[in-house]
Write a protein that holds these residues in place. Structure first.
Motif, mmCIF file in Angstrom:
data_model
loop_
_atom_site.group_PDB
_atom_site.id
_atom_site.type_symbol
_atom_site.label_atom_id
_atom_site.label_comp_id
_atom_site.label_asym_id
_atom_site.label_seq_id
_atom_site.Cartn_x
_atom_site.Cartn_y
_atom_site.Cartn_z
ATOM 1 N N ALA A 35 47.025 -42.624 -71.591
ATOM 2 C CA ALA A 35 46.817 -42.710 -73.044
ATOM 3 C C ALA A 35 47.740 -43.756 -73.670
ATOM 4 O O ALA A 35 47.443 -44.282 -74.736
ATOM 5 C CB ALA A 35 47.043 -41.354 -73.693
ATOM 6 N N ASP A 36 48.864 -44.074 -73.008
ATOM 7 C CA ASP A 36 49.810 -45.068 -73.514
ATOM 8 C C ASP A 36 49.374 -46.501 -73.198
ATOM 9 O O ASP A 36 49.965 -47.448 -73.696
ATOM 10 C CB ASP A 36 51.200 -44.850 -72.908
ATOM 11 C CG ASP A 36 51.782 -43.500 -73.257
ATOM 12 O OD1 ASP A 36 51.723 -43.131 -74.445
ATOM 13 O OD2 ASP A 36 52.281 -42.815 -72.350
ATOM 14 N N ASP A 41 41.778 -45.541 -70.843
ATOM 15 C CA ASP A 41 40.585 -44.714 -70.990
ATOM 16 C C ASP A 41 39.591 -44.937 -69.861
ATOM 17 O O ASP A 41 38.866 -44.027 -69.476
ATOM 18 C CB ASP A 41 39.903 -44.973 -72.338
ATOM 19 C CG ASP A 41 40.647 -44.322 -73.488
ATOM 20 O OD1 ASP A 41 41.374 -43.330 -73.252
ATOM 21 O OD2 ASP A 41 40.505 -44.809 -74.624
ATOM 22 N N CYS A 113 50.229 -35.287 -73.082
ATOM 23 C CA CYS A 113 49.798 -36.024 -74.277
ATOM 24 C C CYS A 113 48.692 -37.003 -73.910
ATOM 25 O O CYS A 113 48.792 -37.706 -72.905
ATOM 26 C CB CYS A 113 50.973 -36.778 -74.898
ATOM 27 S SG CYS A 113 52.151 -35.698 -75.695
ATOM 28 N N GLY A 114 47.665 -37.038 -74.706
ATOM 29 C CA GLY A 114 46.586 -37.992 -74.504
ATOM 30 C C GLY A 114 45.516 -37.564 -73.526
ATOM 31 O O GLY A 114 44.558 -38.285 -73.302
#
Length: 130
Positions: A35-36, A41, A113-114
């Motif tokens: 996600a960073d 994706d 996260c993400g």
């Protein structure tokens, strides 16, 4: 003296923190997930591709600080499924010289996260300048 840097190739952290913190001896890199990363994706859900993409980003960050993965002394890996460890290890090992692996912790974390499957944090020795 401490330095607090954000990698200019990554989006600014969405949390109150820095991508990298350096002192005179070490580089501390915050945990990275797909996600960073701007192209993350595309690989989300493929643990080996997530691992490869994150390791390449970490490698690039160390090079920016005049270092390399050979300088890494500690790695923390968080997986959403510890059952993926063998798949992760197959990719992770490609980035280090055999027999010269950093100290490491690997844990299972239900949520990252993400929405990725893996997060990797590193600590490396800094290059010395005389």
């Amino acid at each position: 003296m401490l330095q607090f840097n954000n990698d200019p190739t990554l989006p600014k952290p969405s949390f109150p923190g820095s991508h990298m913190v350096m002192d005179d001896h070490y580089v501390f890199i915050s945990g990275l997930t797909v996600a960073d990363l701007s192209n993350g994706d595309a690989v989300r859900g493929d643990i080996q591709e997530e691992t490869r993409l994150i390791m390449r980003a970490l490698q690039r960050m160390l090079v920016q600080e005049e270092g390399s993965l050979a300088d890494v002394i500690r790695v923390d890996i968080h997986l959403t499924d510890l059952g993926d460890i063998n798949s992760v290890d197959a990719i992770y090992a490609e980035f280090f010289e055999p027999g010269r692996y950093p100290a490491r912790t690997c844990t299972e974390s239900a949520h990252l996260c993400g929405g990725g499957s893996i997060e990797i944090t590193m600590m490396a020795k800094r290059a010395t300048h005389d």
